[in-house]
Design an enzyme around this catalytic site. Structure first.
Site, PDB file in Angstrom:
ATOM      1  N   ARG A  50       0.857  -1.202   0.000  1.00 29.64           N
ATOM      2  CA  ARG A  50       0.000   0.000   0.000  1.00 29.64           C
ATOM      3  C   ARG A  50       0.885   1.242   0.000  1.00 29.64           C
ATOM      4  O   ARG A  50       0.604   2.226  -0.669  1.00 29.64           O
ATOM      5  CB  ARG A  50      -0.955   0.007   1.196  1.00 29.64           C
ATOM      6  CG  ARG A  50      -1.660   1.351   1.376  1.00 29.64           C
ATOM      7  CD  ARG A  50      -2.931   1.320   2.219  1.00 29.64           C
ATOM      8  NE  ARG A  50      -2.871   0.409   3.329  1.00 29.64           N
ATOM      9  CZ  ARG A  50      -2.179   0.620   4.461  1.00 29.64           C
ATOM     10  NH1 ARG A  50      -1.473   1.729   4.622  1.00 29.64           N
ATOM     11  NH2 ARG A  50      -2.184  -0.278   5.413  1.00 29.64           N
ATOM     12  N   TYR A 102     -16.363  17.299 -14.770  1.00 24.13           N
ATOM     13  CA  TYR A 102     -16.702  15.873 -14.887  1.00 24.13           C
ATOM     14  C   TYR A 102     -17.748  15.494 -13.824  1.00 24.13           C
ATOM     15  O   TYR A 102     -17.618  15.875 -12.656  1.00 24.13           O
ATOM     16  CB  TYR A 102     -15.427  15.042 -14.720  1.00 24.13           C
ATOM     17  CG  TYR A 102     -15.674  13.554 -14.713  1.00 24.13           C
ATOM     18  CD1 TYR A 102     -16.022  12.882 -15.877  1.00 24.13           C
ATOM     19  CD2 TYR A 102     -15.588  12.820 -13.532  1.00 24.13           C
ATOM     20  CE1 TYR A 102     -16.261  11.521 -15.863  1.00 24.13           C
ATOM     21  CE2 TYR A 102     -15.826  11.457 -13.515  1.00 24.13           C
ATOM     22  CZ  TYR A 102     -16.170  10.815 -14.692  1.00 24.13           C
ATOM     23  OH  TYR A 102     -16.417   9.466 -14.674  1.00 24.13           O
ATOM     24  N   ASP A 174      -7.406  18.973 -14.213  1.00 21.77           N
ATOM     25  CA  ASP A 174      -7.749  17.633 -14.682  1.00 21.77           C
ATOM     26  C   ASP A 174      -7.366  17.571 -16.159  1.00 21.77           C
ATOM     27  O   ASP A 174      -8.017  18.178 -17.012  1.00 21.77           O
ATOM     28  CB  ASP A 174      -9.244  17.371 -14.471  1.00 21.77           C
ATOM     29  CG  ASP A 174      -9.623  15.921 -14.804  1.00 21.77           C
ATOM     30  OD1 ASP A 174      -8.942  15.307 -15.653  1.00 21.77           O
ATOM     31  OD2 ASP A 174     -10.613  15.431 -14.241  1.00 21.77           O
ATOM     32  N   LYS A 199      -8.422   6.555 -19.306  1.00 20.07           N
ATOM     33  CA  LYS A 199      -8.776   7.094 -20.616  1.00 20.07           C
ATOM     34  C   LYS A 199      -7.581   6.996 -21.567  1.00 20.07           C
ATOM     35  O   LYS A 199      -7.152   5.904 -21.880  1.00 20.07           O
ATOM     36  CB  LYS A 199      -9.317   8.520 -20.455  1.00 20.07           C
ATOM     37  CG  LYS A 199     -10.352   8.666 -19.314  1.00 20.07           C
ATOM     38  CD  LYS A 199     -11.646   7.921 -19.530  1.00 20.07           C
ATOM     39  CE  LYS A 199     -12.542   7.845 -18.293  1.00 20.07           C
ATOM     40  NZ  LYS A 199     -12.818   9.112 -17.602  1.00 20.07           N
TER      41      LYS A 199
HETATM   42  C1  PLP Z   1     -13.260   9.509 -16.322  1.00 18.52           C
HETATM   43  C2  PLP Z   1     -12.880  10.833 -15.777  1.00 18.52           C
HETATM   44  C3  PLP Z   1     -12.637  11.011 -14.407  1.00 18.52           C
HETATM   45  C4  PLP Z   1     -12.813   9.897 -13.400  1.00 18.52           C
HETATM   46  O1  PLP Z   1     -11.889   8.886 -13.599  1.00 18.52           O
HETATM   47  P1  PLP Z   1     -12.171   7.330 -13.216  1.00 18.52           P
HETATM   48  O2  PLP Z   1     -10.923   6.658 -13.640  1.00 18.52           O
HETATM   49  O3  PLP Z   1     -13.392   6.900 -13.959  1.00 18.52           O
HETATM   50  O4  PLP Z   1     -12.386   7.307 -11.730  1.00 18.52           O
HETATM   51  C5  PLP Z   1     -12.249  12.265 -13.977  1.00 18.52           C
HETATM   52  N1  PLP Z   1     -12.117  13.306 -14.835  1.00 18.52           N
HETATM   53  C6  PLP Z   1     -12.351  13.169 -16.151  1.00 18.52           C
HETATM   54  C7  PLP Z   1     -12.190  14.342 -17.040  1.00 18.52           C
HETATM   55  C8  PLP Z   1     -12.747  11.933 -16.664  1.00 18.52           C
HETATM   56  O5  PLP Z   1     -12.994  11.824 -17.988  1.00 18.52           O
END
Ligand code: PLP
Length: 382
Positions: A50, A102, A174, A199
């Protein structure tokens, strides 16, 4: 002094030197929970997975390098990464976020963090006077997300960072939609970058993960403490999958951008299409800013149909190469109907998404197959 290696080279080599024990060219999956110690507290830098794991360390080193940061931290999901940045805050402190942030981030702030005494304001960040007006003496964190989802608005990272810093607030960007290949927020003044590595970084729709990168040792130490204390860490195999994706990030993003540009242009010429949202189109309101702030316009394209909700549903169901699914950033093309899928929780709120809107994650298939698929499905719009 030798010049710093370039992005594509760092994506393949940073954090990924051949394994000293065996020569393995690819970082091994250290599938272990614990580590032998020679004597109490005498170990090789690892005591419990962890806290730290060598496969995760490889990913964290590579992520920091790609974002031009000093320190990387990997998490079990993008939401776990974003939630960990909120541990920097204390009750009564205030966060400013984009009004089309998001959905999962919106839910975290509104339904979870407000219960712990954090205040959050959502503003249209394309208007800097609104950002300035939203900042209070208690604002500690400003969250930026650009391009936004699903309208692909472009926010000015450097300008927002300057405003936030004038009030001693930290800035977190982000960078999931842009990726570090196209946009590096730390160089534009951000204090932290967060990612859903699910992503584009993972890139193959086969892993869920997240990351934070920073160059501030103070911020890093606090986040690292909470990464271990709260424990939302990724397993070694998930880290290995994200690293494998990252090695081809540059190649994939070049193709995502080229395909998305062609798809956006082809949609604009179609009689059933009302509007196309893609920052690479010269008449997109954020085009000039995107051209300055990003090295390419990304792989996401949204568009509205004259026929509204029924037409959007018919087109989504009629596509054959594009798969109807949530998520984005994989090699395969996806289509999303935000009003009923990713953004359904906004229905009835001021942030409600046009039900005639479709969002495309344009993949790296042959572009003519994508354009042809859209043309045949749009033929069913009426
Ligand atoms: C998908 C996404 C998230 C969240 O990520 P997860 O891996 O699904 O927890 C946060 N910000 C953006 C812009 C996203 O597209």
């Amino acid at each position: 002094m030798p010049s710093r290696r370039r992005f594509e080279t760092r994506a393949i080599h940073d954090g990924q030197a051949p394994d000293p024990a065996t020569g393995a060219v690819i970082p091994p999956i250290y599938q272990t929970a614990t580590y032998a110690q020679d004597a109490p507290e005498v170990h090789k830098g690892y005591d419990y997975s962890r806290t730290a794991n060598p496969t995760r360390a490889a990913l964290e080193t590579c992520l920091a390098s790609l974002e031009d940061g000093q320190f990387g931290l990997a998490f079990a999901s993008g939401m776990a990464a974003i939630a960990t940045t909120a541990y920097l805050l204390n009750p009564g402190e205030h966060v400013v976020a984009p009004d089309d942030v998001y959905g999962g981030t919106h839910r975290l702030f509104v339904q979870v963090l407000r219960r712990y005494g954090l205040e959050v304001s959502f503003v249209d960040m394309t208007d800097l006077t609104r950002v300035e007006a939203a900042l209070t003496a208690k604002t500690r964190l400003v969250l930026v997300e650009t391009p936004t989802n699903p309208y692909l608005k472009i926010l000015d990272i450097a300008a927002v960072a300057e405003l936030a810093h004038s009030r001693d607030a930290l800035v977190v960007v982000d960078n999931t939609f842009a990726t570090p290949y196209l946009q590096r927020p730390l160089g534009l003044g951000a204090d932290m970058v967060v990612h859903s590595t699910t992503k584009y970084l993972g890139g193959h729709s086969d892993v869920v993960g997240g990351a934070v990168v920073t160059s501030s040792r103070d911020v890093y130490e606090t986040l690292k403490f909470h990464q271990n204390a709260a424990g939302a860490v990724p397993g070694p195999f998930d880290c290995w999958l994200v690293l494998r994706g990252i090695r081809t990030l540059a190649l994939r993003m070049d193709r995502h951008c080229a395909n998305a540009q062609r798809v956006a242009e082809s949609l604009r010429g179609h009689a059933a299409v009302q509007g196309v949202f893609y920052p690479g189109l010269p008449d997109h309101p954020g085009h000039a800013l995107a051209a300055r702030q990003m090295a390419g316009f990304g792989g996401m394209v949204s568009f509205t149909l004259h026929g509204g909700d029924p037409a959007a549903r018919r087109v989504a169901a009629g596509l054959r190469v594009f798969t109807l699914a949530e998520s984005l950033g994989g090699v395969e093309s996806l289509v999303d109907h935000p009003a009923s899928m990713t953004h359904a929780t906004l229905t009835g709120s001021p942030l409600q998404v046009d039900p005639g809107l479709l969002r495309l994650s344009v993949g790296i298939e042959h572009v003519e197959d994508l354009i042809g698929d859209l043309a045949q499905a749009l033929g069913k719009a009426e």
